[in-house]
Design an enzyme around this catalytic site. Structure first.
Site, PDB file in Angstrom:
ATOM      1  CB  CYS A   2      -0.810  -0.104   1.419  1.00  0.00           C
ATOM      2  SG  CYS A   2      -2.057  -1.456   1.845  1.00  0.00           S
ATOM      3  NE  ARG A  27       4.168   1.802  -1.873  1.00  0.00           N
ATOM      4  CZ  ARG A  27       5.440   0.981  -1.437  1.00  0.00           C
ATOM      5  NH1 ARG A  27       6.950   1.407  -2.487  1.00  0.00           N
ATOM      6  NH2 ARG A  27       5.833   0.224  -0.660  1.00  0.00           N
ATOM      7  CD1 TRP A  74      -2.500  -4.617  -4.480  1.00  0.00           C
ATOM      8  CD2 TRP A  74      -1.973  -5.763  -3.020  1.00  0.00           C
ATOM      9  NE1 TRP A  74      -2.500  -5.403  -5.348  1.00  0.00           N
ATOM     10  CE2 TRP A  74      -1.760  -7.394  -4.708  1.00  0.00           C
ATOM     11  CE3 TRP A  74      -1.145  -6.617  -1.669  1.00  0.00           C
ATOM     12  CZ2 TRP A  74      -1.414  -8.060  -4.198  1.00  0.00           C
ATOM     13  CZ3 TRP A  74      -1.106  -8.063  -1.561  1.00  0.00           C
ATOM     14  CH2 TRP A  74      -1.261  -8.650  -3.013  1.00  0.00           C
ATOM     15  CG  ASN A 100       2.450  -0.818   3.069  1.00  0.00           C
ATOM     16  OD1 ASN A 100       2.381  -1.833   2.645  1.00  0.00           O
ATOM     17  ND2 ASN A 100       4.340  -0.227   3.070  1.00  0.00           N
ATOM     18  N   GLY A 101       1.599  -3.460   5.864  1.00  0.00           N
ATOM     19  CA  GLY A 101       2.083  -3.978   5.835  1.00  0.00           C
ATOM     20  C   GLY A 101       1.166  -5.295   6.049  1.00  0.00           C
ATOM     21  CD  GLU A 481      10.203  -9.826 -18.409  1.00  0.00           C
ATOM     22  OE1 GLU A 481       9.812 -10.363 -17.199  1.00  0.00           O
ATOM     23  OE2 GLU A 481       9.931  -7.906 -18.457  1.00  0.00           O
ATOM     24  CE  LYS A 485       6.324  -6.742 -17.478  1.00  0.00           C
ATOM     25  NZ  LYS A 485       7.418  -7.096 -17.223  1.00  0.00           N
ATOM     26  CD  GLU A 488       3.843  -8.041 -15.403  1.00  0.00           C
ATOM     27  OE1 GLU A 488       4.126  -8.389 -14.212  1.00  0.00           O
ATOM     28  OE2 GLU A 488       4.635  -7.570 -15.999  1.00  0.00           O
ATOM     29  CG  HIS A 504      10.215 -32.750 -23.673  1.00  0.00           C
ATOM     30  ND1 HIS A 504      10.755 -34.118 -23.899  1.00  0.00           N
ATOM     31  CD2 HIS A 504      11.657 -32.170 -23.900  1.00  0.00           C
ATOM     32  CE1 HIS A 504      11.615 -34.376 -24.752  1.00  0.00           C
ATOM     33  NE2 HIS A 504      12.279 -32.916 -24.687  1.00  0.00           N
ATOM     34  CE  LYS A 603       7.123  -0.160 -10.517  1.00  0.00           C
ATOM     35  NZ  LYS A 603       7.319  -1.620 -11.625  1.00  0.00           N
TER      36      LYS A 603
HETATM   37  C1  G6P Z   1       5.789  -7.403  -9.067  1.00  0.00           C
HETATM   38  C2  G6P Z   1       5.617  -6.335  -9.946  1.00  0.00           C
HETATM   39  C3  G6P Z   1       6.886  -7.115 -11.089  1.00  0.00           C
HETATM   40  C4  G6P Z   1       8.103  -7.117 -10.427  1.00  0.00           C
HETATM   41  C5  G6P Z   1       7.890  -8.089  -9.367  1.00  0.00           C
HETATM   42  C6  G6P Z   1       9.507  -8.115  -8.456  1.00  0.00           C
HETATM   43  O1  G6P Z   1       4.876  -8.595  -8.209  1.00  0.00           O
HETATM   44  O2  G6P Z   1       4.697  -6.670 -10.153  1.00  0.00           O
HETATM   45  O3  G6P Z   1       7.056  -6.633 -11.955  1.00  0.00           O
HETATM   46  O4  G6P Z   1       8.412  -7.444 -10.992  1.00  0.00           O
HETATM   47  O5  G6P Z   1       7.290  -7.285  -8.550  1.00  0.00           O
HETATM   48  O6  G6P Z   1       9.712  -6.441  -8.006  1.00  0.00           O
HETATM   49  P1  G6P Z   1      11.123  -5.539  -7.625  1.00  0.00           P
HETATM   50  O7  G6P Z   1      10.809  -3.932  -7.001  1.00  0.00           O
HETATM   51  O8  G6P Z   1      11.925  -6.764  -6.122  1.00  0.00           O
HETATM   52  O9  G6P Z   1      12.187  -6.009  -8.580  1.00  0.00           O
END
Ligand code: G6P
Length: 608
Positions: A2, A27, A74, A100-101, A481, A485, A488, A504, A603
């Protein structure tokens, strides 16, 4: 996860809180709220939805106050709803708290408080804080907050205001980031410097178990044991334009298009072209220990973990040091065998990811050298590691990581180069690699020019519910990756696989409804990847491929190709990922998805 912000000073507080929350909306964005003190009463407004919904409600109110706090949520405990949104208040509505936490022992604490007559309005763990502080309040808010927080098991970044002491705002942390901005006649406290930078660049970072007590005149920092702490004032270095959209429709698009500059910034002053080497100031004191480590364990989550996989290929190839890559969430719970001759490198954009932080602590406790690779300067992991290297990619706001990823791979390439040159990598090979690194920004620019072609391919992906991403060698992590992308932000189910593994299992999925996205650039595994493309085509699959410029042969085989400039094989992920970022972006936008704030994500994941 959050975002929290508090303000005390001379200006009207509501616009400052709303603006601060908007800067931290990445966040968490399922509900939001604010509390202010006006005419010695607490005034609270909260609601489900985005900050702009809350803002619209506030416009109708016109409350004037110069002290308050806000929260963007969140959800962890309790669904997103008005009641579960923060701030939470005590029974007498004299204390307001944002948190937050996660409070791990909240069930026990809640039943204790209930048995003492406290009445709860939400399903959250956070609400107990307001009631605990109420319980301990005997005429001193600082004392009551300290006593309450001593009982908490878990993590908190917490802000408190109260009509008992209406001029003050209290902030404390354990495991969740908290930065205090010191302005002239005003103080802000927030989860992220982005919420403060419009008011001041002078900040202090709270450490775990520290509490800031702020009023308009300034701040005092104490430990939760009530011992005074003298803190150094640091400067936030980035300017406001880095956290605004600058004419782009979305932060994600802006960040994709910034990559020529951001990777350049990651290399600035570090790449030594003539020597065929690199200089990484933050690692200098520990390079020998790193070079002679028994092994390097890279630990990370999400996109940063994908960068770590490429790091494994880079460091093993260039420096011949054994590398393992582990999800931080697995690493911390399996009691891994780590010794003093190991090095653990945590890769994290935010520097705050709870699992990655726990992995760092585990590594340090077992005596390993703990290194960090972070983007956010002064973040918890940057401060808790023995040494490290910053990405210098500037603030990344879009939830889907893009520019941080390419800067992570660049920085890993620099580390591999330095370690390689300490070993068997010749100066000629070092020069070739560093020359090629310096050409990458221009090559990314030329890929970005193909946005219309990529958009037209994305349009064809929209009706599909699944997609398969395949690559080999250095481009296997890029397949992962690219798929991440896509899923998500567009909510299309996408899987990444090493191309050879297709036979496989995933090959069973292939028919004309399955888009298969290959990374098939001219490199030592090119012929093998072409074989895999043939196998997909033979089963009626629909193939989109990232290919090397001028490769006519492969264009005939595939339904769509996106040509990119040639580079050395170890550096190719930095180019091949760009079209995949754009493909996901355009697919999501054309599907009407909120690319900067995809559903259910956040994020910075500061909870387990
Ligand atoms: C979240 C974000 C991702 C990110 C991951 C790790 O899941 O949505 O985009 O890759 O956290 O975050 P960091 O800040 O540790 O790279």
């Amino acid at each position: 996860m959050c975002g929290i912000v508090g303000y005390v000073g001379k200006q009207k507080v509501l616009p400052i809180l709303i603006n601060g929350l908007k800067r931290m909306e990445y966040r968490g964005y399922d509900s939001a709220g604010v509390a202010v003190i006006a005419k010695n009463k607490l005034w609270v407004k909260k609601r489900k939805g985005k900050i702009r919904d809350l803002e619209m409600d506030l416009n109708e109110e016109g409350i004037s106050s110069t002290i308050g706090l806000g929260h963007t949520r969140w959800a962890t405990h309790g669904a997103p709803s008005q009641l579960n949104a923060h701030p939470h208040v005590d029974c007498q509505k004299k204390i307001a708290v944002v948190h937050n936490g996660i409070i791990e022992n909240y069930v026990q604490l809640k039943s204790r408080l209930q048995s003492e007559g406290h009445h709860f309005n939400s399903e959250t763990d956070s609400e107990i804080l307001a009631h605990l502080i109420e319980m301990f309040y005997k005429g001193d808010m600082g004392f009551a907050i300290r006593e309450a927080l001593q009982l908490i098991e878990g993590t908190f970044g917490v802000l408190v205001i109260s009509t008992h002491e209406p001029e003050k705002i209290f902030g404390a942390r354990r495991g969740s980031p908290m930065v205090v901005g010191i302005g002239e006649g005003e103080t802000l406290i927030a989860s992220d410097g982005a919420a403060l930078v419009e008011h001041t660049r002078n900040v202090i970072h709270l450490e775990d178990d520290e509490m800031a007590i702020a009023d308009a005149q300034g701040i005092q920092v104490k430990t939760l044991q009530d011992k005074k702490v003298i803190k150094a004032v640091e400067k936030i270095s980035y300017d406001l334009s880095r956290i605004q959209k600058g004419g782009y429709d979305h932060f994600m698009l802006k960040e994709i298009f910034e990559q020529p500059e951001t990777i350049h910034d990651s290399m600035r002053g570090r790449l030594l072209l003539e020597a065929g080497n690199a200089k990484l100031g933050g690692l200098e004191g520990c390079l020998d220990r790193l070079r002679h480590s028994y092994r390097l364990i890279i630990t990370a989550c999400g996109t940063s973990w994908h960068a770590g996989l490429i790091g494994e290929y880079l460091i093993e190839k260039l420096a011949q040091i054994p590398v393992e890559v582990e999800y931080a969430s697995e690493f911390r719970y399996r009691n891994p065998v780590i010794t003093r001759v190991d090095t653990v490198l945590a890769i994290t954009q935010s520097g705050e990811t709870a699992d990655t932080l726990a992995a760092v602590r585990e590594a340090r406790q077992k005596g390993a050298l703990a290194l960090g690779m972070c983007n956010v300067v002064g973040s918890t992991i940057a401060r808790e590691t023995d040494a490290g290297v910053y990405l210098h990619a500037g603030p990344e706001i879009g939830v889907a990581s893009t520019k941080a990823f390419t800067s992570q791979v660049i920085t890993l390439a620099l580390i591999a180069l330095v370690l390689g040159r300490m070993g068997t990598l010749s100066s000629e090979d070092g020069q070739t690699l560093s020359q090629e690194l310096s050409l990458l920004p221009e090559k990314i620019r030329s890929i970005l020019k193909q946005k219309d072609l990529i958009k037209s391919i994305a349009e064809k992906i929209i009706p599909h519910q699944n997609a398969l991403y395949l690559g080999r060698g250095f481009n296997y992590p890029v397949a992962l990756e690219g798929a991440l992308k896509m899923k998500e932000i567009s909510y299309i189910h996408a899987e990444g696989y090493p191309a050879a593994e297709m036979k496989h299992g995933p090959i069973a999925l292939i028919d004309e409804n399955m888009p298969v996205i290959f990374i098939a650039v001219k490199d030592p595994v090119y012929d093998k990847v072409v074989n895999n493309i043939e196998e997909v085509k033979a089963r009626g699959g629909w193939v989109i491929a990232i290919v090397s410029e001028g490769d006519e042969e492969i264009s005939r085989l595939c339904d769509h190709t996106i040509p990119i400039p040639h580079t050395l094989q170890p550096l190719s992920p930095i180019l091949t990922v760009i079209p995949l970022q754009l493909l996901a972006y355009y697919t999501a936008v054309m599907k009407g998805c909120n690319v900067d704030q995809p559903r259910n994500l956040a994020k910075s994941v500061t909870v387990e």
